[in-house]
Design a protein around this motif. Structure first.
Motif, PDB file in Angstrom:
ATOM      1  N   PHE A 137      -5.469   4.541 -11.821  1.00 39.88           N
ATOM      2  CA  PHE A 137      -6.142   3.995 -10.653  1.00 39.88           C
ATOM      3  C   PHE A 137      -5.647   4.700  -9.401  1.00 39.88           C
ATOM      4  O   PHE A 137      -4.521   5.200  -9.350  1.00 39.88           O
ATOM      5  CB  PHE A 137      -5.904   2.483 -10.548  1.00 39.88           C
ATOM      6  CG  PHE A 137      -6.578   1.698 -11.625  1.00 39.88           C
ATOM      7  CD1 PHE A 137      -7.916   1.899 -11.905  1.00 39.88           C
ATOM      8  CD2 PHE A 137      -5.875   0.756 -12.372  1.00 39.88           C
ATOM      9  CE1 PHE A 137      -8.554   1.171 -12.902  1.00 39.88           C
ATOM     10  CE2 PHE A 137      -6.496   0.021 -13.366  1.00 39.88           C
ATOM     11  CZ  PHE A 137      -7.840   0.243 -13.639  1.00 39.88           C
ATOM     12  N   PRO A 138      -6.458   4.750  -8.366  1.00 40.97           N
ATOM     13  CA  PRO A 138      -6.084   5.490  -7.162  1.00 40.97           C
ATOM     14  C   PRO A 138      -4.903   4.876  -6.434  1.00 40.97           C
ATOM     15  O   PRO A 138      -4.740   3.661  -6.408  1.00 40.97           O
ATOM     16  CB  PRO A 138      -7.354   5.413  -6.302  1.00 40.97           C
ATOM     17  CG  PRO A 138      -8.077   4.206  -6.788  1.00 40.97           C
ATOM     18  CD  PRO A 138      -7.794   4.137  -8.267  1.00 40.97           C
ATOM     19  N   ASP A 139      -4.071   5.721  -5.861  1.00 41.34           N
ATOM     20  CA  ASP A 139      -2.965   5.282  -5.023  1.00 41.34           C
ATOM     21  C   ASP A 139      -3.501   5.032  -3.623  1.00 41.34           C
ATOM     22  O   ASP A 139      -3.929   5.967  -2.942  1.00 41.34           O
ATOM     23  CB  ASP A 139      -1.888   6.368  -4.987  1.00 41.34           C
ATOM     24  CG  ASP A 139      -0.724   6.008  -4.081  1.00 41.34           C
ATOM     25  OD1 ASP A 139      -0.724   4.904  -3.499  1.00 41.34           O
ATOM     26  OD2 ASP A 139       0.190   6.861  -3.941  1.00 41.34           O
ATOM     27  N   PRO A 140      -3.532   3.777  -3.162  1.00 41.98           N
ATOM     28  CA  PRO A 140      -4.147   3.501  -1.852  1.00 41.98           C
ATOM     29  C   PRO A 140      -3.376   4.102  -0.681  1.00 41.98           C
ATOM     30  O   PRO A 140      -3.915   4.199   0.414  1.00 41.98           O
ATOM     31  CB  PRO A 140      -4.140   1.968  -1.784  1.00 41.98           C
ATOM     32  CG  PRO A 140      -3.016   1.562  -2.669  1.00 41.98           C
ATOM     33  CD  PRO A 140      -2.994   2.566  -3.791  1.00 41.98           C
ATOM     34  N   THR A 141      -2.123   4.512  -0.902  1.00 47.21           N
ATOM     35  CA  THR A 141      -1.351   5.112   0.190  1.00 47.21           C
ATOM     36  C   THR A 141      -1.549   6.620   0.278  1.00 47.21           C
ATOM     37  O   THR A 141      -1.078   7.247   1.224  1.00 47.21           O
ATOM     38  CB  THR A 141       0.147   4.824   0.013  1.00 47.21           C
ATOM     39  OG1 THR A 141       0.654   5.590  -1.100  1.00 47.21           O
ATOM     40  CG2 THR A 141       0.394   3.348  -0.239  1.00 47.21           C
ATOM     41  N   GLY A 142      -2.217   7.195  -0.738  1.00 45.70           N
ATOM     42  CA  GLY A 142      -2.379   8.637  -0.741  1.00 45.70           C
ATOM     43  C   GLY A 142      -1.071   9.381  -0.938  1.00 45.70           C
ATOM     44  O   GLY A 142      -0.982  10.580  -0.686  1.00 45.70           O
ATOM     45  N   GLY A 143      -0.014   8.665  -1.379  1.00 46.24           N
ATOM     46  CA  GLY A 143       1.272   9.300  -1.602  1.00 46.24           C
ATOM     47  C   GLY A 143       2.068   9.569  -0.339  1.00 46.24           C
ATOM     48  O   GLY A 143       3.080  10.266  -0.376  1.00 46.24           O
ATOM     49  N   LYS A 144       1.627   8.993   0.777  1.00 51.49           N
ATOM     50  CA  LYS A 144       2.294   9.226   2.055  1.00 51.49           C
ATOM     51  C   LYS A 144       3.042   7.975   2.501  1.00 51.49           C
ATOM     52  O   LYS A 144       2.677   6.861   2.156  1.00 51.49           O
ATOM     53  CB  LYS A 144       1.270   9.612   3.121  1.00 51.49           C
ATOM     54  CG  LYS A 144       0.489  10.882   2.800  1.00 51.49           C
ATOM     55  CD  LYS A 144      -0.536  11.177   3.872  1.00 51.49           C
ATOM     56  CE  LYS A 144      -1.335  12.428   3.545  1.00 51.49           C
ATOM     57  NZ  LYS A 144      -2.369  12.713   4.592  1.00 51.49           N
ATOM     58  N   ALA A 145       4.085   8.183   3.288  1.00 55.53           N
ATOM     59  CA  ALA A 145       4.844   7.062   3.834  1.00 55.53           C
ATOM     60  C   ALA A 145       4.010   6.324   4.868  1.00 55.53           C
ATOM     61  O   ALA A 145       3.197   6.926   5.585  1.00 55.53           O
ATOM     62  CB  ALA A 145       6.143   7.556   4.460  1.00 55.53           C
ATOM     63  N   GLY A 146       4.205   5.011   4.933  1.00 54.71           N
ATOM     64  CA  GLY A 146       3.483   4.211   5.913  1.00 54.71           C
ATOM     65  C   GLY A 146       4.157   4.226   7.270  1.00 54.71           C
ATOM     66  O   GLY A 146       5.246   4.785   7.450  1.00 54.71           O
ATOM     67  N   ALA A 147       3.509   3.575   8.236  1.00 53.68           N
ATOM     68  CA  ALA A 147       3.992   3.583   9.620  1.00 53.68           C
ATOM     69  C   ALA A 147       4.675   2.289  10.022  1.00 53.68           C
ATOM     70  O   ALA A 147       5.084   2.143  11.169  1.00 53.68           O
ATOM     71  CB  ALA A 147       2.807   3.853  10.570  1.00 53.68           C
ATOM     72  N   GLY A 148       4.812   1.332   9.101  1.00 56.25           N
ATOM     73  CA  GLY A 148       5.360   0.024   9.460  1.00 56.25           C
ATOM     74  C   GLY A 148       6.869  -0.038   9.345  1.00 56.25           C
ATOM     75  O   GLY A 148       7.464   0.596   8.473  1.00 56.25           O
ATOM     76  N   ASP A 149       7.499  -0.808  10.226  1.00 47.67           N
ATOM     77  CA  ASP A 149       8.926  -1.070  10.110  1.00 47.67           C
ATOM     78  C   ASP A 149       9.126  -2.392   9.376  1.00 47.67           C
ATOM     79  O   ASP A 149       8.192  -3.170   9.187  1.00 47.67           O
ATOM     80  CB  ASP A 149       9.593  -1.112  11.486  1.00 47.67           C
ATOM     81  CG  ASP A 149       8.964  -2.156  12.402  1.00 47.67           C
ATOM     82  OD1 ASP A 149       9.162  -3.363  12.150  1.00 47.67           O
ATOM     83  OD2 ASP A 149       8.262  -1.776  13.360  1.00 47.67           O
TER      84      ASP A 149
END
Length: 231
Positions: A137-149
């Motif tokens: 199934f697809p990774d909803p983050t696209g493999g990138k780090a998020g911007a939230g603390d």
């Protein structure tokens, strides 16, 4: 008609023409979404039920004839306990891999069918998860780090169960994202989360997946874009 009166009439007609042209050139205002003030899209919008068939990997729990598709947490008791989506037409005939204790019968399966927003209707025989070879199934983050603390993600996590109601399953902060599991999302809740919290903060993960959903070369689903990149 005097020259003065003709001049006034010409001015009046010219002004009327300018007003009419201005009205034609100005596009109509886009109505605001009902009950969706800034920062509250998730409290006002809900995804429409899927149009086609969907598939889920879940525990099927039958307690005295009441059958549910448990997409969220399952209590590790014996028999296990959970609360899920009602299944309209489940039958254990010919289905292997189940256990029974008292009035409860259960098993873990890949189940395909339709979902109308309230109940699940099975359309094909279920497959035991032990024998099921799913597509990734697809990774909803696209493999990138998020911007939230951490503080932001924890605050959002605390309020989402009340906002999403029965559609909410679970959530967990991870790598700058709040990963939020829901029963079903067609992108509506993801877009609303982007609007409320900004892109790159909340990733909505649907437990029900359209049949034939595939992962593209960038890790995105063929049926939708990653959070913050929907068009």
């Amino acid at each position: 008609m005097t020259r003065h009166r003709r001049h006034l009439l010409a001015l009046a007609l010219g002004a009327a023409s300018v007003i009419a042209l201005s009205a034609c050139a100005t596009p109509p205002a886009t109505p605001a979404a009902a009950d969706a003030p800034p920062g509250h899209s998730l409290g006002s919008l809900s995804p429409a039920p899927p149009e086609g068939e969907v598939i889920a990997q879940a525990t099927v729990m039958d307690v005295d004839g009441t059958v549910e598709l448990c997409l969220g947490a399952v209590a590790e008791s014996y028999p296990p306990q959970c609360s899920g989506v009602p299944i309209a037409n489940w039958s254990w005939d010919g289905v292997d891999g189940s256990e029974t204790s008292g009035k409860a019968t259960w098993g873990t399966y890949a189940v395909q069918g339709t979902y109308d927003g309230e109940k699940f209707t099975v359309t094909k025989p279920p497959i035991m998860l032990a024998l099921y070879d799913p597509m990734p199934f697809p990774d909803p983050t696209g493999g990138k780090a998020g911007a939230g603390d951490d503080a932001t993600l924890t605050g959002i996590q605390d309020e989402l169960p009340g906002i999403l109601g029965d559609g909410y399953l679970a959530s967990s902060p991870e790598n700058g994202w709040l990963l939020v599991d829901v029963v079903w999302d067609d992108g509506t809740w993801q877009d609303a989360a982007n609007a409320d919290y900004g892109t790159g903060v909340v990733a909505i993960r649907s437990a029900l997946h359209p049949v034939g959903e595939q992962v593209g070369p960038s890790g995105q689903s063929s049926t939708g874009a990653a959070p913050g990149n929907r068009t």
